[in-house]
Design a protein around this motif. Structure first.
Motif, PDB file in Angstrom:
ATOM      1  N   ALA A 111       4.029  -2.300  -0.161  1.00 56.27           N
ATOM      2  CA  ALA A 111       4.342  -0.878  -0.326  1.00 56.27           C
ATOM      3  C   ALA A 111       5.741  -0.671  -0.882  1.00 56.27           C
ATOM      4  N   THR A 112       6.618  -1.642  -0.642  1.00 58.23           N
ATOM      5  CA  THR A 112       8.001  -1.507  -1.101  1.00 58.23           C
ATOM      6  C   THR A 112       8.162  -1.778  -2.581  1.00 58.23           C
ATOM      7  N   ASP A 113       7.136  -2.355  -3.206  1.00 61.46           N
ATOM      8  CA  ASP A 113       7.258  -2.723  -4.618  1.00 61.46           C
ATOM      9  C   ASP A 113       5.903  -2.566  -5.302  1.00 61.46           C
ATOM     10  N   PRO A 114       5.487  -1.334  -5.585  1.00 64.49           N
ATOM     11  CA  PRO A 114       4.150  -1.100  -6.157  1.00 64.49           C
ATOM     12  C   PRO A 114       3.972  -1.723  -7.533  1.00 64.49           C
ATOM     13  N   GLN A 115       5.078  -2.051  -8.223  1.00 65.33           N
ATOM     14  CA  GLN A 115       4.970  -2.684  -9.534  1.00 65.33           C
ATOM     15  C   GLN A 115       4.545  -4.147  -9.428  1.00 65.33           C
ATOM     16  N   SER A 116       4.532  -4.687  -8.217  1.00 68.95           N
ATOM     17  CA  SER A 116       4.190  -6.096  -8.020  1.00 68.95           C
ATOM     18  C   SER A 116       2.749  -6.293  -7.589  1.00 68.95           C
ATOM     19  N   ALA A 117       1.881  -5.424  -8.029  1.00 70.74           N
ATOM     20  CA  ALA A 117       0.476  -5.515  -7.629  1.00 70.74           C
ATOM     21  C   ALA A 117      -0.296  -6.559  -8.410  1.00 70.74           C
ATOM     22  N   ARG A 118       0.193  -6.956  -9.595  1.00 79.32           N
ATOM     23  CA  ARG A 118      -0.564  -7.881 -10.439  1.00 79.32           C
ATOM     24  C   ARG A 118       0.368  -8.853 -11.138  1.00 79.32           C
ATOM     25  N   HIS A 119      -0.239  -9.960 -11.573  1.00 79.10           N
ATOM     26  CA  HIS A 119       0.509 -10.968 -12.325  1.00 79.10           C
ATOM     27  C   HIS A 119      -0.491 -11.724 -13.194  1.00 79.10           C
ATOM     28  N   ALA A 120      -0.092 -12.045 -14.407  1.00 82.79           N
ATOM     29  CA  ALA A 120      -0.952 -12.819 -15.310  1.00 82.79           C
ATOM     30  C   ALA A 120      -0.691 -14.314 -15.126  1.00 82.79           C
ATOM     31  N   PHE A 121      -1.760 -15.100 -15.089  1.00 86.00           N
ATOM     32  CA  PHE A 121      -1.666 -16.547 -14.917  1.00 86.00           C
ATOM     33  C   PHE A 121      -2.656 -17.238 -15.850  1.00 86.00           C
ATOM     34  N   SER A 122      -2.246 -18.365 -16.399  1.00 90.59           N
ATOM     35  CA  SER A 122      -3.215 -19.238 -17.058  1.00 90.59           C
ATOM     36  C   SER A 122      -4.204 -19.760 -16.026  1.00 90.59           C
TER      37      SER A 122
END
Length: 240
Positions: free
Chosen positions: A46-57
């Protein structure tokens, strides 16, 4: 880009500071070796809503029954949350995407150049090639600081034994900081090393993955070694 709901099957540390995460492969999810996917947290911090996703090989190969990624465990809200997930926890994936895939002309060899965790897209390609008995010459030039930092090194050595068309050229740049023996190459990937490897191959196509500065430098060194830009393929690296 399609979205799929799945669950985490497990995770483990594979070398110092690097972890692998495994997910159930959703029905209908298909990809080409070398492609990537987004991993999306169902309940992001909740403190960092921009960290919901990440791209990975995608590290696993298409023939495998699960999906795997591998990443350096930097101190980010996303990676802390991912590591804290219990086995069986729900997660979402979106993809696949990316074009760092093996060319179709089997007469032309492929040279993969990876720095550190940049190895990830090439693992899927090399695993699938070994499984299929692919009749195409493949060379991996793989740079790390120490054997302790080299993800999948032991597996790559086994793949080289299994696949007579595959050659591994691993080099270490900081062996003075290692406690393990090493009989392979030492030093950075340079023009001399590249010329020595590439001179043995007819019209190779070269693939680069790693930190942006490393990719830019390797592109320049490949040019110095006589490789045309048309025969160099790069893509923004996924996995940090």
């Amino acid at each position: 880009m399609s979205a799929y709901d799945t669950r985490i099957e497990g995770h483990e540390m594979i070398v110092e500071g690097t972890m692998a995460f495994h997910f159930e492969k959703p029905p209908g999810f298909s990809f080409k070796p070398g492609q990537a996917m987004d991993v999306v947290l169902v309940d992001p911090p909740a403190t960092d809503p921009q960290s919901a996703r990440h791209a990975f090989s995608i590290v696993s190969a298409p023939f495998e029954e699960h999906l795997s990624i591998t990443t350096r465990m930097r101190d980010s809200a996303f990676k802390r949350a991912l590591k804290s997930l219990a086995i069986g926890a729900p997660i979402r994936i979106e993809g696949p995407f990316g074009s760092l895939t093996l060319h179709n002309n089997r007469a032309r060899p492929a040279v993969f150049i990876a720095g550190g965790i940049g190895i990830t897209p090439f693992m899927s390609i090399l695993r699938q090639a070994a499984q299929d008995g692919l009749p195409q010459r493949l060379v991996l030039i793989y740079s790390n600081r120490r054997p302790e930092d080299a993800a999948f090194l032991a597996e790559l050595q086994v793949l080289e034994q299994r696949n007579r068309h595959f050659r591994l050229v691993a080099t270490m740049t900081q062996m003075e900081q290692s406690t393990r023996p090493w009989a392979g190459e030492v030093g950075k990937i340079d023009e001399t090393l590249l010329k020595r490897v590439i001179s043995e191959l007819p019209a190779p196509i070269c693939y680069l993955a790693g930190p942006p500065a490393m990719v830019e430098d390797m592109h320049r060194v490949l040019n110095l070694a006589g490789v045309d830009d048309d025969d160099i393929r790069t893509e923004e690296f996924y996995g940090y």
